[in-house]
Enzyme design. Structure first.
Site, PDB file in Angstrom:
ATOM      1  N   TYR A   1       0.858  -1.194   0.000  1.00  0.00           N
ATOM      2  CA  TYR A   1       0.000   0.000   0.000  1.00  0.00           C
ATOM      3  C   TYR A   1       0.887   1.234   0.000  1.00  0.00           C
ATOM      4  O   TYR A   1       1.831   1.324   0.780  1.00  0.00           O
ATOM      5  CB  TYR A   1      -0.919   0.031   1.222  1.00  0.00           C
ATOM      6  CG  TYR A   1      -1.789   1.266   1.257  1.00  0.00           C
ATOM      7  CD1 TYR A   1      -2.811   1.452   0.318  1.00  0.00           C
ATOM      8  CD2 TYR A   1      -1.590   2.267   2.212  1.00  0.00           C
ATOM      9  CE1 TYR A   1      -3.603   2.583   0.334  1.00  0.00           C
ATOM     10  CE2 TYR A   1      -2.389   3.408   2.232  1.00  0.00           C
ATOM     11  CZ  TYR A   1      -3.396   3.559   1.296  1.00  0.00           C
ATOM     12  OH  TYR A   1      -4.181   4.696   1.313  1.00  0.00           O
TER      13      TYR A   1
ATOM     14  N   ASP B   1       9.337   2.630   0.293  1.00  0.00           N
ATOM     15  CA  ASP B   1       8.247   3.316   0.984  1.00  0.00           C
ATOM     16  C   ASP B   1       8.321   2.914   2.456  1.00  0.00           C
ATOM     17  O   ASP B   1       7.884   1.833   2.845  1.00  0.00           O
ATOM     18  CB  ASP B   1       6.900   2.936   0.362  1.00  0.00           C
ATOM     19  CG  ASP B   1       5.748   3.694   1.007  1.00  0.00           C
ATOM     20  OD1 ASP B   1       5.981   4.405   2.010  1.00  0.00           O
ATOM     21  OD2 ASP B   1       4.606   3.567   0.512  1.00  0.00           O
TER      22      ASP B   1
ATOM     23  N   LYS C   1       3.731   9.149   8.938  1.00  0.00           N
ATOM     24  CA  LYS C   1       3.454   8.537  10.239  1.00  0.00           C
ATOM     25  C   LYS C   1       4.412   8.997  11.350  1.00  0.00           C
ATOM     26  O   LYS C   1       4.249  10.108  11.842  1.00  0.00           O
ATOM     27  CB  LYS C   1       3.373   7.015  10.088  1.00  0.00           C
ATOM     28  CG  LYS C   1       2.232   6.635   9.110  1.00  0.00           C
ATOM     29  CD  LYS C   1       1.806   5.202   9.056  1.00  0.00           C
ATOM     30  CE  LYS C   1       0.525   5.080   8.242  1.00  0.00           C
ATOM     31  NZ  LYS C   1       0.617   4.397   6.990  1.00  0.00           N
TER      32      LYS C   1
END
Ligand SMILES: *Cc1c(COP(=O)(O)O)cnc(C)c1O
Length: 438
Positions: free
Chosen positions: A154, A253, A281
């Site tokens: 994702y 990522d 995050k």
């Protein structure tokens, strides 16, 4: 020791249900991000009033040990005193300048210092933006159109990355029929090829046919958005070498894995060099943020230094930057934070192993835990996740929630232990899961 309240008041979701009713009229699907709807665990969302440390409280006044921790940003737990103080110091000085300020330089430097080969950082407002920018940059740097991702990876919700199979180029079939969202033109989806994890043969075959047209390979080096599909270092090194052979950029990522296991990225733990690294995050400490870091020769292709356009009204937002800086400084200066979070995660896995139910287990990397409720080999690709593991998780979810543990509301999401969790929380969750399983 039991963490449960001696008060026998029955669990209720009356307050939450009232908000759910109102939300479904005001917000599409009642939520601002889909998994929060709790559909896959057959429930309805809880409404929370506050969080502190390892805990969240719902609007009915009930307390939960929070194993989701905002999907990863809160390595220090909710409302860590130093992070809150940094936010409270920053806020009265202005919530947004839309102009330059010193702390954004400090955060850019601090982030780049943690990634080998990185010299510059561009800050944004979300991980989605960071990835979108990385891939535009890769296309701008290489002049090539194609992107490669992996099934079950994702990378946020931009058009080119919501593609699941996209195997058209590999199989010669009609490309672009595989967008995993409506609203993505086939022409856009056709530019992304999605391959299975853990299969270098598939990568080699794709590059043999189309390597000269591939701008970037993007991967979560520790895939943690479709279960925890740990890849071998050999696979990651194989990607690095195929990218080197074809002049393709490797984008790691690390929006979840960045700063989660040590002060830096997962790639560095295994000696895998990224051309570009995307972050989010943890680097915002719970405030909205995204970041792209890498060498000056690539980052200086971004406007206004170079021709690849990227911008943001709230980029480098002073309050987000304050939270991020406070968080990263703690992680840099107090590495025992990692040991504490990891100890809790390990304790949970150990207690489940000791429970005597072979299928009731969890797999773990550092403080990231994936409850995988099935026997047999741990999956390393999305299509080898055993359906019973998902069914069992969903079946047990409500009982675990009522017992005071807030787990991620999907069997495909991982749990995050924080430095604010205690061993007793892990013990209690293990006991709760064992009860719910029998
Ligand atoms: C969360 C996540 C994103 C998207 O970040 P947002 O801030 O939600 O836009 C991208 N990549 C990975 C690996 C993520 O875990």
């Amino acid at each position: 020791m039991s963490l449960r309240s001696p008060d026998p008041t029955p669990w209720t979701r009356a307050g939450s249900d009232a908000w759910v009713a109102r939300a479904t009229r005001a917000i599409p699907g009642g939520v601002h991000s889909p998994v929060r709807a709790c559909k896959s665990v057959g429930g309805q969302p809880l409404y929370f009033s506050h969080g502190a440390g390892a805990h969240l409280w719902d609007v009915d006044g009930q307390r939960y040990v929070d194993w989701c921790q905002s999907w990863g940003p809160l390595l220090l737990g909710h409302a860590h005193a130093d992070v809150v103080r940094a936010v409270c110091d920053a806020a009265p000085r202005g919530l947004s300048y839309g102009a330059c300020h010193p702390a954004e330089v400090e955060l850019a430097e601090l982030i780049a210092s943690a990634f080998p080969g990185a010299e510059m950082t561009r800050l944004m407002s979300s991980g989605t933006e960071a990835v979108m920018t990385a891939l535009r940059l890769a296309r701008g740097a290489t002049g090539r159109p194609l992107l490669v991702k992996f099934e079950g990876g994702y990378h946020g919700h931009s058009d080119g990355l919501l593609v699941k199979a996209g195997s058209g180029l590999v199989t010669g079939a009609q490309p672009g029929a595989d967008a995993s969202s409506a609203g993505i033109p086939a022409e856009i989806a056709a530019l992304t090829v999605s391959l299975p994890f853990a299969d270098l043969g598939a990568v080699d075959a794709l590059f043999a046919a189309h390597g000269e047209r591939i701008a970037a390979v993007i991967i979560e080096p520790l895939p943690a958005n479709n279960g925890l599909l740990v890849q071998t270092p050999a696979f990651l090194h194989g990607l690095r070498s195929v990218c080197d052979r074809f002049g393709t950029l490797l984008v790691l990522d690390e929006v979840i894995s960045g700063f989660r296991l040590h002060f830096g990225g997962y790639g560095a733990l295994h000696g895998v060099r990224a051309d570009l690294t995307t972050l989010g995050k943890i680097v915002g400490g719970g405030m909205p943020i995204g970041a792209l870091t890498g060498p000056a020769r690539l980052l200086e292709l971004l406007a206004p230094a170079g021709p690849v356009y990227q911008a943001g009204t709230l980029s480098g937002n002073p309050v987000s930057v304050a939270a991020g800086l406070a968080t990263l400084r703690i992680l840099r200066d107090q590495p025992d934070v990692y040991a504490r979070a990891t100890e809790v995660a390990a304790r949970l896995c150990d207690r489940l192993d000791a429970g005597g139910l072979p299928w009731l287990r969890a797999t773990r990397v550092g403080s990231i835990v994936w409850p995988y409720f099935a026997e047999g080999p741990l999956p390393d690709r999305a299509d080898t996740i055993a359906p019973p593991a998902v069914e069992r998780y969903n079946r047990m979810y409500a009982a675990v929630l009522r017992a005071g543990h807030y787990l991620p509301p999907s069997a495909y999401e991982v749990m995050f232990a924080s430095a604010a969790h205690e061993l007793a929380h892990a013990d209690d969750l293990a006991r709760t899961l064992l009860d719910a399983a029998s």
